[in-house]
Design an enzyme around this catalytic site. Structure first.
Site, PDB file in Angstrom:
ATOM      1  N   SER A 142     -53.792 -10.157 -21.441  1.00 50.76           N
ATOM      2  CA  SER A 142     -53.180  -9.099 -20.628  1.00 50.76           C
ATOM      3  C   SER A 142     -53.576  -7.755 -21.220  1.00 50.76           C
ATOM      4  CB  SER A 142     -51.653  -9.229 -20.671  1.00 50.76           C
ATOM      5  OG  SER A 142     -51.026  -8.045 -20.192  1.00 50.76           O
ATOM      6  N   TYR A 193     -44.162  -9.744 -25.638  1.00 47.91           N
ATOM      7  CA  TYR A 193     -45.212 -10.309 -24.773  1.00 47.91           C
ATOM      8  C   TYR A 193     -46.565  -9.682 -25.125  1.00 47.91           C
ATOM      9  CZ  TYR A 193     -47.840 -10.933 -20.377  1.00 47.91           C
ATOM     10  OH  TYR A 193     -48.801 -11.218 -19.428  1.00 47.91           O
TER      11      TYR A 193
HETATM   12  N1  NAP Z   1     -49.270 -11.108 -12.909  1.00 48.54           N
HETATM   13  C1  NAP Z   1     -49.655 -10.180 -13.764  1.00 48.54           C
HETATM   14  O1  NAP Z   1     -49.524  -8.971 -13.519  1.00 48.54           O
HETATM   15  C2  NAP Z   1     -50.306 -10.566 -15.069  1.00 48.54           C
HETATM   16  C3  NAP Z   1     -50.976  -9.576 -15.786  1.00 48.54           C
HETATM   17  C4  NAP Z   1     -51.590  -9.908 -16.996  1.00 48.54           C
HETATM   18  C5  NAP Z   1     -51.568 -11.213 -17.441  1.00 48.54           C
HETATM   19  N2  NAP Z   1     -50.890 -12.173 -16.721  1.00 48.54           N
HETATM   20  C6  NAP Z   1     -50.891 -13.535 -17.258  1.00 48.54           C
HETATM   21  O2  NAP Z   1     -51.389 -14.406 -16.257  1.00 48.54           O
HETATM   22  C7  NAP Z   1     -50.853 -15.704 -16.464  1.00 48.54           C
HETATM   23  C8  NAP Z   1     -50.304 -16.233 -15.150  1.00 48.54           C
HETATM   24  O3  NAP Z   1     -49.306 -15.352 -14.679  1.00 48.54           O
HETATM   25  P1  NAP Z   1     -48.923 -15.237 -13.132  1.00 48.54           P
HETATM   26  O4  NAP Z   1     -48.686 -13.798 -12.887  1.00 48.54           O
HETATM   27  O5  NAP Z   1     -49.857 -15.977 -12.289  1.00 48.54           O
HETATM   28  O6  NAP Z   1     -47.489 -15.981 -13.160  1.00 48.54           O
HETATM   29  P2  NAP Z   1     -46.733 -16.836 -12.038  1.00 48.54           P
HETATM   30  O7  NAP Z   1     -47.113 -16.442 -10.683  1.00 48.54           O
HETATM   31  O8  NAP Z   1     -45.290 -16.793 -12.430  1.00 48.54           O
HETATM   32  O9  NAP Z   1     -47.301 -18.322 -12.294  1.00 48.54           O
HETATM   33  C9  NAP Z   1     -47.103 -18.926 -13.525  1.00 48.54           C
HETATM   34  C10 NAP Z   1     -47.606 -20.350 -13.458  1.00 48.54           C
HETATM   35  O10 NAP Z   1     -47.505 -20.935 -14.754  1.00 48.54           O
HETATM   36  C11 NAP Z   1     -46.606 -22.053 -14.712  1.00 48.54           C
HETATM   37  N3  NAP Z   1     -45.881 -22.022 -15.984  1.00 48.54           N
HETATM   38  C12 NAP Z   1     -45.004 -21.095 -16.443  1.00 48.54           C
HETATM   39  N4  NAP Z   1     -44.575 -21.425 -17.652  1.00 48.54           N
HETATM   40  C13 NAP Z   1     -45.186 -22.581 -17.992  1.00 48.54           C
HETATM   41  C14 NAP Z   1     -45.132 -23.437 -19.119  1.00 48.54           C
HETATM   42  N5  NAP Z   1     -44.348 -23.160 -20.162  1.00 48.54           N
HETATM   43  N6  NAP Z   1     -45.897 -24.555 -19.110  1.00 48.54           N
HETATM   44  C15 NAP Z   1     -46.686 -24.863 -18.058  1.00 48.54           C
HETATM   45  N7  NAP Z   1     -46.764 -24.094 -16.958  1.00 48.54           N
HETATM   46  C16 NAP Z   1     -46.017 -22.978 -16.932  1.00 48.54           C
HETATM   47  C17 NAP Z   1     -45.756 -21.825 -13.467  1.00 48.54           C
HETATM   48  O11 NAP Z   1     -45.253 -23.042 -12.901  1.00 48.54           O
HETATM   49  P3  NAP Z   1     -43.804 -23.610 -13.374  1.00 48.54           P
HETATM   50  O12 NAP Z   1     -42.827 -22.476 -13.257  1.00 48.54           O
HETATM   51  O13 NAP Z   1     -43.526 -24.762 -12.441  1.00 48.54           O
HETATM   52  O14 NAP Z   1     -43.999 -24.067 -14.775  1.00 48.54           O
HETATM   53  C18 NAP Z   1     -46.802 -21.227 -12.533  1.00 48.54           C
HETATM   54  O15 NAP Z   1     -47.650 -22.230 -12.012  1.00 48.54           O
HETATM   55  C19 NAP Z   1     -49.827 -15.566 -17.593  1.00 48.54           C
HETATM   56  O16 NAP Z   1     -50.402 -15.955 -18.815  1.00 48.54           O
HETATM   57  C20 NAP Z   1     -49.527 -14.075 -17.620  1.00 48.54           C
HETATM   58  O17 NAP Z   1     -49.116 -13.653 -18.883  1.00 48.54           O
HETATM   59  C21 NAP Z   1     -50.265 -11.880 -15.552  1.00 48.54           C
END
Ligand code: NAP
Length: 259
Positions: free
Chosen positions: A150, A163
């Site tokens: 991130s 985080y």
């Molecule tokens: N969205 C942003 O702005 C952003 C920016 C920078 C980085 N990121 C990074 O991108 C990644 C994905 O984020 P996202 O925004 O796509 O989130 P999201 O829409 O909330 O999706 C998260 C996914 O991960 C799964 N998950 C969560 N905790 C887990 C665990 N402990 N074990 C296995 N699966 C798990 C969730 O399914 P379940 O809930 O069923 O487990 C879901 O499939 C993360 O690493 C986040 O830090 C996101």
């Protein structure tokens, strides 16, 4: 001419892929010809995602494998890796995408249990998946790893400090692993700014246009923005790139933004 971006015949494991960025990455890799294992904690959502991925890509349902579980659970990690190799015959690509953030606000008041949990899932579990995948396939056959970090790991966030620190650790881990696992295995990271997913809703839902106005490219990210970069990094088109962290941020860093 050979298409270096093709992932035909390869097997990928994408953690946290029932929705959001992980789902977008899985869809993109599938579209480039890979077979894909997806993980997530909630079984029904994961099964539905696997079905939707295959249907949207117009491929046989057998090209997508769902292995439910928590990335922080060592048994689940071993299971996901083992099932991937058993089903697809290899594990060429690992994408550590699962990440959590249960802590907001000043670090001096942070609940240390929550901080430990963040590091357990965002850093230790990612290394655990690398170890399992390396022992099962990558060490002997080579391949490629991408860690989803991130922009919060590249500069202070103000409100999500634990985080951010965990993502900084993931970036450092990426560099260390790249140095140790070459030449057979390349290890890179991506560092997105705000991408429109459930995870990030609290950061933009109140005023999406206002938040986007602070980005030079005047929009927030969508999962496909990250997915295309990941698909490039794991492909042979990136065969001389390792230890790199690619910012995917609409220019937010050069504009001096925090997120
Ligand atoms: N969205 C942003 O702005 C952003 C920016 C920078 C980085 N990121 C990074 O991108 C990644 C994905 O984020 P996202 O925004 O796509 O989130 P999201 O829409 O909330 O999706 C998260 C996914 O991960 C799964 N998950 C969560 N905790 C887990 C665990 N402990 N074990 C296995 N699966 C798990 C969730 O399914 P379940 O809930 O069923 O487990 C879901 O499939 C993360 O690493 C986040 O830090 C996101």
């Amino acid at each position: 001419m050979t298409d270096l971006t093709s992932l035909s015949g390869r097997a990928a494991l994408v953690t946290g892929a029932s929705r959001g960025i992980g789902y977008g990455i899985a869809a993109c890799l599938l579209g480039r010809g890979a077979s894909v294992t997806i993980t997530g904690r909630k079984e029904p959502e994961l099964a539905a995602a696997a079905e939707a991925l295959a249907a949207d890509a117009g491929v046989d349902a057998g090209r997508v494998l769902a292995v439910p579980g928590n990335a922080g659970d060592a048994d689940h990690r071993a299971d996901a890796v083992e099932q991937t190799v058993a089903r697809f015959g290899s594990l060429d690509v690992l994408v550590n995408n699962a990440g959590i953030n249960p802590q907001y606000g000043p670090l001096v008041d942070a609940d240390l249990g929550a901080v430990s949990k963040i590091f357990e899932v965002n850093v230790v579990a990612a290394l655990g998946f690398v170890q399992q995948a390396h022992r099962a396939w990558l060490g002997a056959h080579g391949g490629s790893i991408v860690n989803v970090a991130s922009v919060g790991g590249l500069r202070p966030t103000g409100v999500i400090g634990a985080y951010g620190a965990s993502k900084a650790a993931l970036i450092k881990l990426t560099e260390e692993l790249a140095g140790q696992l070459g030449p057979g295995v390349r290890v890179n990271a991506v560092a997105p700014a705000v991408v429109k997913t459930r995870f990030a809703e609290a950061l933009y839902a109140h005023d999406e246009d206002g938040v986007a106005a602070g980005y030079p490219l005047k929009r927030l990210g969508v999962p496909q923005d990250v997915a295309e970069a990941v698909a490039f990094l794991v492909s042979d088109a990136a065969s001389w790139i390792t230890g790199e962290t690619l910012r995917i941020d609409g220019g937010s860093l050069v504009a001096g933004r925090h997120g």
